[in-house]
Structure formats: C-alpha cells, structure tokens
Design a protein around this motif. Structure first.
Motif, PDB file in Angstrom:
ATOM      1  N   ILE A 163       0.835  -1.199   0.000  1.00  0.00           N
ATOM      2  CA  ILE A 163       0.000   0.000   0.000  1.00  0.00           C
ATOM      3  C   ILE A 163       0.874   1.255   0.000  1.00  0.00           C
ATOM      4  O   ILE A 163       0.596   2.214  -0.734  1.00  0.00           O
ATOM      5  CB  ILE A 163      -0.935   0.021   1.230  1.00  0.00           C
ATOM      6  CG1 ILE A 163      -1.693  -1.316   1.351  1.00  0.00           C
ATOM      7  CG2 ILE A 163      -1.913   1.188   1.131  1.00  0.00           C
ATOM      8  CD1 ILE A 163      -2.437  -1.739   0.099  1.00  0.00           C
ATOM      9  N   ALA A 164       1.937   1.234   0.790  1.00  0.00           N
ATOM     10  CA  ALA A 164       2.845   2.383   0.848  1.00  0.00           C
ATOM     11  C   ALA A 164       3.515   2.626  -0.501  1.00  0.00           C
ATOM     12  O   ALA A 164       3.678   3.778  -0.930  1.00  0.00           O
ATOM     13  CB  ALA A 164       3.899   2.152   1.930  1.00  0.00           C
ATOM     14  N   LYS A 186      13.678   2.307   2.223  1.00  0.00           N
ATOM     15  CA  LYS A 186      13.173   2.786   3.514  1.00  0.00           C
ATOM     16  C   LYS A 186      11.766   2.250   3.781  1.00  0.00           C
ATOM     17  O   LYS A 186      11.444   1.886   4.918  1.00  0.00           O
ATOM     18  CB  LYS A 186      13.169   4.320   3.539  1.00  0.00           C
ATOM     19  CG  LYS A 186      14.562   4.927   3.642  1.00  0.00           C
ATOM     20  CD  LYS A 186      14.498   6.447   3.650  1.00  0.00           C
ATOM     21  CE  LYS A 186      15.895   7.046   3.734  1.00  0.00           C
ATOM     22  NZ  LYS A 186      15.863   8.531   3.686  1.00  0.00           N
ATOM     23  N   LEU A 187      10.944   2.223   2.741  1.00  0.00           N
ATOM     24  CA  LEU A 187       9.593   1.681   2.906  1.00  0.00           C
ATOM     25  C   LEU A 187       9.651   0.191   3.246  1.00  0.00           C
ATOM     26  O   LEU A 187       8.893  -0.303   4.083  1.00  0.00           O
ATOM     27  CB  LEU A 187       8.772   1.893   1.627  1.00  0.00           C
ATOM     28  CG  LEU A 187       8.354   3.328   1.306  1.00  0.00           C
ATOM     29  CD1 LEU A 187       7.615   3.389  -0.025  1.00  0.00           C
ATOM     30  CD2 LEU A 187       7.481   3.894   2.419  1.00  0.00           C
ATOM     31  N   ALA A 188      10.572  -0.532   2.579  1.00  0.00           N
ATOM     32  CA  ALA A 188      10.723  -1.961   2.845  1.00  0.00           C
ATOM     33  C   ALA A 188      11.148  -2.200   4.290  1.00  0.00           C
ATOM     34  O   ALA A 188      10.620  -3.091   4.980  1.00  0.00           O
ATOM     35  CB  ALA A 188      11.742  -2.567   1.883  1.00  0.00           C
ATOM     36  N   GLU A 189      12.096  -1.424   4.751  1.00  0.00           N
ATOM     37  CA  GLU A 189      12.591  -1.584   6.126  1.00  0.00           C
ATOM     38  C   GLU A 189      11.525  -1.203   7.147  1.00  0.00           C
ATOM     39  O   GLU A 189      11.411  -1.826   8.204  1.00  0.00           O
ATOM     40  CB  GLU A 189      13.844  -0.737   6.318  1.00  0.00           C
ATOM     41  CG  GLU A 189      15.051  -1.293   5.560  1.00  0.00           C
ATOM     42  CD  GLU A 189      16.237  -0.349   5.566  1.00  0.00           C
ATOM     43  OE1 GLU A 189      16.084   0.794   6.070  1.00  0.00           O
ATOM     44  OE2 GLU A 189      17.312  -0.743   5.073  1.00  0.00           O
ATOM     45  N   LYS A 190      10.725  -0.182   6.822  1.00  0.00           N
ATOM     46  CA  LYS A 190       9.671   0.253   7.735  1.00  0.00           C
ATOM     47  C   LYS A 190       8.630  -0.838   7.944  1.00  0.00           C
ATOM     48  O   LYS A 190       8.220  -1.119   9.081  1.00  0.00           O
ATOM     49  CB  LYS A 190       8.997   1.514   7.194  1.00  0.00           C
ATOM     50  CG  LYS A 190       7.783   1.950   8.025  1.00  0.00           C
ATOM     51  CD  LYS A 190       7.093   3.161   7.415  1.00  0.00           C
ATOM     52  CE  LYS A 190       5.844   3.536   8.228  1.00  0.00           C
ATOM     53  NZ  LYS A 190       5.151   4.730   7.659  1.00  0.00           N
ATOM     54  N   TRP A 191       8.196  -1.461   6.845  1.00  0.00           N
ATOM     55  CA  TRP A 191       7.097  -2.417   6.932  1.00  0.00           C
ATOM     56  C   TRP A 191       7.538  -3.858   7.118  1.00  0.00           C
ATOM     57  O   TRP A 191       6.784  -4.676   7.648  1.00  0.00           O
ATOM     58  CB  TRP A 191       6.219  -2.312   5.690  1.00  0.00           C
ATOM     59  CG  TRP A 191       5.461  -1.023   5.637  1.00  0.00           C
ATOM     60  CD1 TRP A 191       5.765   0.086   4.899  1.00  0.00           C
ATOM     61  CD2 TRP A 191       4.300  -0.687   6.395  1.00  0.00           C
ATOM     62  NE1 TRP A 191       4.852   1.090   5.144  1.00  0.00           N
ATOM     63  CE2 TRP A 191       3.943   0.636   6.056  1.00  0.00           C
ATOM     64  CE3 TRP A 191       3.517  -1.381   7.328  1.00  0.00           C
ATOM     65  CZ2 TRP A 191       2.840   1.280   6.611  1.00  0.00           C
ATOM     66  CZ3 TRP A 191       2.414  -0.742   7.875  1.00  0.00           C
ATOM     67  CH2 TRP A 191       2.088   0.575   7.523  1.00  0.00           C
TER      68      TRP A 191
END
Length: 274
Positions: free
Chosen positions: A76-77, A256-261
C-alpha cells in the motif's frame, strides 16, 4: 509643461505593456505545463480521472492488511508513493488475491500492487514492472513435523494460498494441495494441526512466527521477483510506474519503505539462492 507630462507618460505606458506581456507569457507557459501534465495523465487511461486505482489483497501481512477500516502495509505504501510521483490521488482497493490479475485485465483496477510473483503464465495476461522487491518461497511446518527439506514433501498435504505461484511449486512434490483464501489462513491452519506443510513467502512466514504461531521454517525453495501488474494496453502507465519505481530505488525511498514495513531491505536481488 505638456511636453514634460508626455515624456513621463510614455515610459509609464511602456512599463505597463511590458508587464502585461510578461504576464501573458507566464500564463501561456503555465497553461502549456498544465496541458502537458494533463495530456500525460490522459494517456494513462485511468479508471477514474485524477486517481490511481490499485488493488491489493489486504490479507498478506506485512505487505497489505487491515488496520480498522484502512488497508496498510508495504504494498500500500508503494502504491501511494507511485501515485504521488504521478501527480495522482491514491485509490487502494481490497480484492481477493485470486481475482486481482483478472481485475487488471478487465479494467477494474489501473494496476495491482499485490506482491505478485512475475511468472510466464501471468505475463500472458498482464505486463509487469521491474521488480519492486524480491522474496523466497519457504516450506513451513509445525515444530514436531518430520518434514525437513523439499524431498520430504513428496506425497504430503501441502497448503497454499489460492491464485499464488506457490501452487506450481507445490505441484512438483505432491498432488494433495488444499488451496485457501490467503497465506495467513494457510499458516494459521497449519499451526492448528491441519495440513503437513505450507509454502509461502519468507517474510510473511516470519511475521506469523513473530506474532506467535507455532510454525518453523524448513528451507527455501528459490528466489522470486515481485512486480506491479499493468494492463497490456496501458503502455504509457507501465512506463510511468517503472520510472517512479526507478526514482524511488535510486533515492533510497523504496528501501526505507521496505525496512519500515518488513524490518529488512528486500529491494535488492539476492546474489544467490539460499
């Protein structure tokens, strides 16, 4: 006196005319940019003007899942970030995974950001972007299982999520393959004593373990590439999404999105299979 007034008046007229001309030029340039941007968006053949309608299952934590009435997760992000780069409003839609590709083909969704593994079979129906993450199909069993490797899957009951590429993998080892609505449901059933094993994504499996399910990773079956599905007739949109992904990859935004989620960077292709 009259001569003095005229000499002052003429420069004033020139200034006003110059200013008006500049404003007209600026307006024309602005209109040109707006027209160009609008024209590019029209080439995308969007389902709804000004919106990027993208589908995800909402049942594949941490990639897409529900928090109250809102769908969240890595997929989704990524979809929202792409929409922003294209100057569009993100419009995520929850759909059963098994019908998402068909939905893109039939024009119900502009794209699918739903963790689809890029396969030859799917490429017959839709186009895929460059991979936006990489994963590995894994064998999951209960801790007391005597399944320790792929060889031990022969003849066993191996559950997979309906519509996933894991069905093809499971078929290499057994004909007994119950298909369920989602990977999470398959893993929950496994932990409850059903099935002998489940084949699913490594991150999804680890997330289930972290949430308390009593299951174990018994080995990787390869590395898969996940892409965003786009209708074959919508080449302009495919190119635009690919460009957006490349920008996100180059800037580090995708990582960064991958690491966040997901807790780890899954945007780089592994050098070798595990």
């Amino acid at each position: 006196m009259k001569k003095l007034n005229i000499s002052l008046f003429i420069p004033l007229i020139m200034i006003i005319l110059t200013a008006c001309g500049s404003n007209e030029d600026a307006k024309k340039n602005g209109d040109s940019k707006d027209s160009s941007s609008s024209g590019a968006k029209k080439e995308y053949h969007l389902i709804e003007d000004g919106k990027l309608t993208f589908a995800a299952s909402g049942e594949f934590k941490p990639f897409s899942y529900m928090e109250g009435n809102k769908m969240v997760g890595y997929d989704i992000a990524v979809g929202e970030a792409i929409a922003e780069k294209l100057g569009l409003e993100p419009n995520p839609q929850k759909a059963a995974f098994s019908g998402i590709v068909t939905g893109v083909v039939e024009g119900r969704y502009d794209i699918a950001v739903a963790s689809h593994t890029i396969t030859e079979e799917r490429l017959k129906q839709v186009n895929f972007t460059t991979p936006y993450y990489y994963s590995g199909p894994v064998i999951y069993t209960r801790p007391d299982s005597n399944i320790h490797s792929a060889d031990d899957l022969k003849g066993k009951e191996v559950s997979v999520a309906r519509g996933t590429s894991y069905l093809e993998i499971a078929q290499q080892y057994t004909k007994n393959i119950p298909q369920v609505d989602s990977d999470v449901v398959a893993l929950q059933s496994l932990a409850s004593g059903h099935h002998d094993a489940v084949i699913t994504d490594d991150i999804t499996g680890q997330n289930a373990i972290d949430s308390g399910l009593k299951i174990e990773n018994r080995g990787y079956l390869g590395v898969s590439e996940q892409g965003i599905a786009v209708n074959k007739e919508n080449k302009a949109l495919l190119n635009a999404v690919n460009q957006a992904l490349q920008e996100m990859l180059d800037s580090g935004e995708l990582a960064k999105l991958a690491e966040k989620w997901n807790g780890v960077d899954i945007t780089k292709k592994p050098e070798k299979n595990e």
